[in-house]
Enzyme design. Structure first.
Site, PDB file in Angstrom:
ATOM      1  N   ASP A  78     -11.340  20.072 -44.306  1.00  0.00           N
ATOM      2  CA  ASP A  78     -10.322  20.260 -43.267  1.00  0.00           C
ATOM      3  C   ASP A  78     -10.222  19.064 -42.318  1.00  0.00           C
ATOM      4  OD1 ASP A  78      -9.332  22.717 -44.019  1.00  0.00           O
ATOM      5  OD2 ASP A  78     -10.882  23.830 -42.948  1.00  0.00           O
ATOM      6  N   ASP A 120      -6.345  29.788 -39.261  1.00  0.00           N
ATOM      7  CA  ASP A 120      -6.946  30.448 -40.418  1.00  0.00           C
ATOM      8  C   ASP A 120      -6.930  31.941 -40.160  1.00  0.00           C
ATOM      9  OD1 ASP A 120      -7.564  28.119 -41.649  1.00  0.00           O
ATOM     10  OD2 ASP A 120      -9.631  28.047 -40.950  1.00  0.00           O
ATOM     11  N   THR A 172      -4.399  11.170   3.835  1.00  0.00           N
ATOM     12  CA  THR A 172      -3.375  12.201   3.935  1.00  0.00           C
ATOM     13  C   THR A 172      -2.800  12.545   2.559  1.00  0.00           C
ATOM     14  OG1 THR A 172      -2.838  11.115   5.995  1.00  0.00           O
ATOM     15  CG2 THR A 172      -1.375  12.858   5.284  1.00  0.00           C
ATOM     16  N   ASP A 173      -2.598  11.524   1.729  1.00  0.00           N
ATOM     17  CA  ASP A 173      -2.075  11.774   0.383  1.00  0.00           C
ATOM     18  C   ASP A 173      -3.168  12.259  -0.550  1.00  0.00           C
ATOM     19  OD1 ASP A 173       0.277  10.897   1.296  1.00  0.00           O
ATOM     20  OD2 ASP A 173       0.398   9.078   0.069  1.00  0.00           O
ATOM     21  N   VAL A 233       0.832  -1.201   0.000  1.00  0.00           N
ATOM     22  CA  VAL A 233       0.000   0.000   0.000  1.00  0.00           C
ATOM     23  C   VAL A 233       0.867   1.252   0.000  1.00  0.00           C
ATOM     24  CG1 VAL A 233      -1.701   1.287   1.316  1.00  0.00           C
ATOM     25  CG2 VAL A 233      -1.875  -1.187   1.157  1.00  0.00           C
ATOM     26  N   ALA A 234       1.961   1.212   0.776  1.00  0.00           N
ATOM     27  CA  ALA A 234       2.817   2.393   0.870  1.00  0.00           C
ATOM     28  C   ALA A 234       3.495   2.702  -0.454  1.00  0.00           C
ATOM     29  CB  ALA A 234       3.862   2.173   1.954  1.00  0.00           C
TER      30      ALA A 234
END
Ligand code: ATP
Length: 898
Positions: free
Chosen positions: A642, A327, A735-736, A280-281
């Site tokens: 185009d 253009d 926290t992250d 996980v880290a």
């Protein structure tokens, strides 16, 4: 009913209880809409909510965590099992919500490009949304339209349709209106039908709608269409790759740490839980979702600036654009044309003089008549320009009107029977009119009147277009009422006069005519031959004032603006100079390009900023040459031809107002206001988003590094596991995650448009980011583990030291989030309040951390111990240290810049 192509047009109209002149009544249309439903295909591509959810659950990370839940439960660690489960659910819901929002934001943007179509209802022409079409509607189509429904043609003028979407055939096919009663024809052979999803490439037509929505031929095969794969941006692809590498690294780390723990004499359970924590880290699982949401938010911001994003990756690519090819008419200029002068072979009139002349000069009258009849624009007082249609044409209608020539009266006098529409290859247009002896009270130019009277002609061809090309198909010239041969010398003189006017930025249109007999009516190749040159109309089209500023901004930001126009080279250069786009007279024309190889063009393209008299096919060559030089190219386009250029440019930009359906459909971005300045604003926004993505990549990966450092060094110095699995989970997901999303809202850096574009090839860790992540991650990690060691009681029983590690990490990360906001600018300026979302995110995260420490229930769940004020103070000091370190680095960088 029989298949509509087998019936006469009348029968089809009758079947649908509609009339060609009147169309449906509004009430009938509303009723039919109730019966048939909206004219929409049921999209297979759109992601259903449950699929987004499933994708979340399928993430490796979530699967690992679910395994942890099961194992914890088996080991009778019920609290852990429940907490991990709650975290998994929270994370899945959060991820789902972000993806869902992003998905919906894009779907909403896509909806905004549902084309409008022209229909006849209640006897009048109207614009309605393509969704509201019903069988029985009389549909008006023209070059550039994507046919919105299946329809039986009732009238067709040079109508050509490209049906690749249905038949796979990329050549356009001619369409007409006759019934095809015999046999069971393949779609490709049903010449009197047009089908949904096919493209009108030439001419125009009117048709009665026979099928809408899923009842169309396209609808019938739509179920066969592949699901659209999600397109990833280069950055997303690199992040996915990074994720995979990190997962491998995590695998290795797990083995190492688990081994170390085992050597310390821990049990299987602890080993297992540690392994999961490490995984996980190490894996930044929040990252992809945060990137998606940042891109989607960016797309919404761009919409506020009138740039509609059609493909999400474009948001990122825009930030890296190095060349903008635009253009001229309407994008760099206002497309508000007014005729300033009319030039006859031996005299010229200003607009005021034209008005005063009022019929006295027959040659001038014929020129103005040509201008107003060879024309699809109409007077409409409700529009800002006073005309509806192409502004170039509108200007001619208005000029004629000033001289007393009323377009509608002339159309009755000389009804149009055939036409060769304008196209950007030929750069001219012709109409053929029936010529009958003038009735009482009307006057025709003497040369026309004489020809009719003597029975020499019964039709009149009127042509207008780019002067240089037009004189090539003229053999004669009308000078002062008399027709003379057009000598080479005279042609050269006309070209010189044309060039002299073009040089002052004026658009010049040549006008010509020819008398013709009915015998030639069905030989369109004859129309534009041996024409009689009449003169030229000069038009002014002021530049957009905001374009001048945008061109300056582009240059300052290291982006090269390039003008690509169908207009005369000298007009183009004059306007490019007014815009500040170039100072040189260098210009390449379509003819020049035809003679050059891509290599030769690549070699020269750096020095050329103006391309003139080009047709859409040249745009491809220009893109190829620029891309060969590793440029990231944004290219504008509006016409039916185009589409290939818009697709092959890195960013295809279509015009929202004047653009054709096809160009919009092929584009990455649509300019709702057709304005060059909007492209530049979108680029600025793209740069901001890219910067922000790098900011939260820095933030998240620094945090992850810190966590790994903690987990690795703890056992090395003989401590037990410094962080428990659920604590790591919390740090990683809350926290992250929370501040990272908020970093996506960060304002642009003060210098976003003062620096050159970043190298499009650069990786995620470019410009030292990788090293900075490692250094800062180590500092945060070592400080946290060091604090833990300092407060560790050597195994006496209290776990306050662990809570210290947990809190220190959190505090340091919050402090770092504040510093990451700006690359070099100091945190200690008033702008530190500039992102309220981030302050809120940090506030929430800190409050949650305190709850985890001080609420007894969470002490049990998260194995935390209430910290004493002094201990909390130590963590706060740690956070200050991080700020000091990060800000000293910025100070150093600022110093280096000056
Ligand atoms: P840009 O490509 O920058 O939008 P443009 O409008 O000049 O510029 P085109 O529309 O391809 O480019 O026109 C090319 C040339 O064709 C013009 O310079 C003009 O001489 C001529 N032209 C433009 N519109 C018409 C028209 N409606 N009828 C006849 N000739 C036209």
């Amino acid at each position: 009913m029989q298949a509509p192509h087998r019936l006469s047009a009348e029968k089809v109209l009758e079947h649908h209880e509609t009339s060609f002149q009147q169309g449906l009544s509004t009430s009938a249309a509303t009723r039919l809409l109730g019966v048939y439903g909206p004219n929409e295909l049921i999209e297979k591509g759109k992601k259903k909510p449950w699929r987004i959810l499933l994708a979340q659950v399928k993430e490796v990370m979530i699967l690992i965590l679910l395994a942890a839940v099961v194992v914890s439960a088996v080991l009778q660690e019920y609290i852990d099992a429940i907490v991990i489960l709650v975290i998994v659910v929270l994370n899945t819901v959060l991820g789902f919500w972000q993806e869902f929002k992003a998905e919906n934001a894009m779907a909403a943007l896509k909806k905004m490009t549902v084309p409008h179509v022209r229909v006849r209802r209640d006897g009048a022409e109207q614009q309605i949304s393509a969704k509201d079409l019903v069988p029985g509607d009389i549909l008006l189509i023209e070059a550039g339209n994507i046919v919105p429904a299946d329809a039986r043609l009732i009238s067709a003028a040079n109508l050509k349709v490209q049906e690749a979407a249905l038949t796979g055939e990329s050549e356009s096919v001619d369409k007409d209106t006759g019934a095809l009663p015999d046999g069971d024809l393949a779609l490709a052979d049903r010449k009197n039908m047009t089908y949904r999803g096919t493209v009108v490439t030439y001419g125009r037509g009117e048709a009665v709608v026979t099928g809408t929505g899923m009842q169309t031929e396209l609808g019938k095969i739509a179920t066969l269409l592949q699901d659209v794969e999600d397109e990833q941006t280069p950055l997303q692809r690199r992040l996915a790759k990074l994720g995979r590498s990190l997962a491998m690294a995590a695998g290795l780390l797990i083995v190492i740490v688990a081994g170390m723990i085992y050597l310390q004499g821990a049990g299987v359970k602890e080993m297992f839980m540690t392994a999961i924590s490490m995984a996980v880290a190490a894996i930044p699982e929040g990252l992809p979702a945060v990137v998606t949401i940042a891109l989607a938010l960016g797309a919404q911001q761009m919409l506020k600036k009138k740039a509609l994003i059609r493909r999400l990756p474009a948001v990122e690519t825009l930030g890296g654009v190095t060349v903008i090819c635009s253009d001229k008419t309407g994008t760099l200029t206002q497309n508000k044309m007014t005729v300033s002068d009319v030039v006859l072979p031996d005299r010229r009139y200003s607009l005021a003089e034209v008005a005063a002349e009022h019929g006295a000069d027959a040659d001038l009258g014929l020129l103005l008549l040509t201008g107003t009849l060879c024309n699809d624009a109409v007077i409409d007082e409700n529009t800002p320009n006073g005309t509806l249609g192409d502004p170039t044409e509108g200007a001619l209608v208005l000029a004629a009107q000033q001289a007393g020539l009323v377009q509608r009266d002339l159309q009755t006098l000389l009804p149009r029977v055939r036409e060769l529409p304008f196209d950007s290859e030929r750069k001219r247009m012709s109409t053929v009119h029936a010529l009958s002896p003038p009735s009482q009270g009307t006057t025709l130019h003497p040369v026309l009147a004489a020809a009719v009277q003597q029975g020499q002609a019964d039709h009149l061809v009127l042509t207008k277009g780019a002067t240089d090309g037009l004189i090539e198909v003229c053999g004669r010239i009308l000078i002062n009422g008399a027709i003379q041969p057009l000598s080479e010398k005279k042609k050269a003189a006309l070209s010189a006069e044309n060039a002299a006017m073009a040089k002052s930025g004026i658009r010049v249109l040549g006008l010509a005519y020819r008398l013709m007999t009915v015998a030639e009516l069905d030989q369109p190749a004859h129309y534009e031959q041996d024409l009689v040159f009449l003169g030229m109309a000069c038009m002014l089209d002021p530049v957009r004032p905001e374009a001048i500023e945008s061109v300056r901004l582009c240059k300052q930001a290291g982006i090269r603006p390039v003008m690509i126009t169908g207009d005369h080279p000298l007009t183009a250069v004059a306007i490019a100079k007014t815009l500040g786009l170039t100072t040189s007279d260098t210009v390449l024309t379509g003819q020049d390009l035809d003679k050059m190889t891509i290599d030769a063009l690549s070699a020269r393209i750096k020095a050329v900023s103006v391309f003139a008299r080009v047709s859409p096919k040249h745009k491809m060559a220009i893109i190829d040459a620029l891309q060969a030089q590793h440029e990231v190219v944004a290219m504008t386009g509006d016409g039916v031809n185009d589409a290939p250029a818009l697709k092959s440019a890195d960013i295809g930009v279509a015009m929202g107002i004047t653009g054709t359906d096809v160009s919009k459909e092929s584009s990455d971005m649509v300019l709702l206001d057709d304005n060059f300045a909007t492209i530049v604003a979108a680029v600025k926004e793209g740069r901001r988003i890219y910067d922000n993505i790098r900011k939260f990549v820095r933030y998240i990966l620094t945090g992850n590094t810190g966590e790994i450092v903690v987990m690795l060094t703890g056992p090395l110095v003989g401590m037990p596991l410094p962080l428990l699995p659920i604590q790591i989970l919390w740090i990683n997901l809350v926290t992250d995650g929370v501040p990272a999303v908020a970093l996506g809202f960060e304002d642009a850096e003060h210098d976003v448009m003062n620096r050159p574009p970043y190298d499009p090839q650069e990786g995620i860790f470019a410009r030292g980011l990788g090293l900075q992540i490692l250094v800062m991650g180590f500092i945060i990690g070592l400080m946290s583990v060091g604090t833990g060691y300092w407060f560790w009681d050597g195994g006496a029983g209290s776990n306050a030291w662990q809570t210290m590690v947990f809190t220190m990490l959190t505090f340091c990360q919050m402090a770092y989030a504040l510093c990451v906001r700006r690359r070099t600018q100091s945190l200690f300026t008033k702008s530190w309040l500039g992102n309220p979302m981030l302050l809120l995110a940090i506030g929430i995260t800190l409050t949650l951390q305190l709850i985890l420490i001080y609420v007894p229930f969470f002490n049990i769940v998260f194995r935390t111990t209430p910290l004493r004020p002094a201990e909390l103070g130590v963590c706060a000091v740690g956070a200050l240290v991080i700020i000091l370190i990060a800000e000293s680095r910025k100070l150093f960088l600022r110093h280096k810049q000056h």
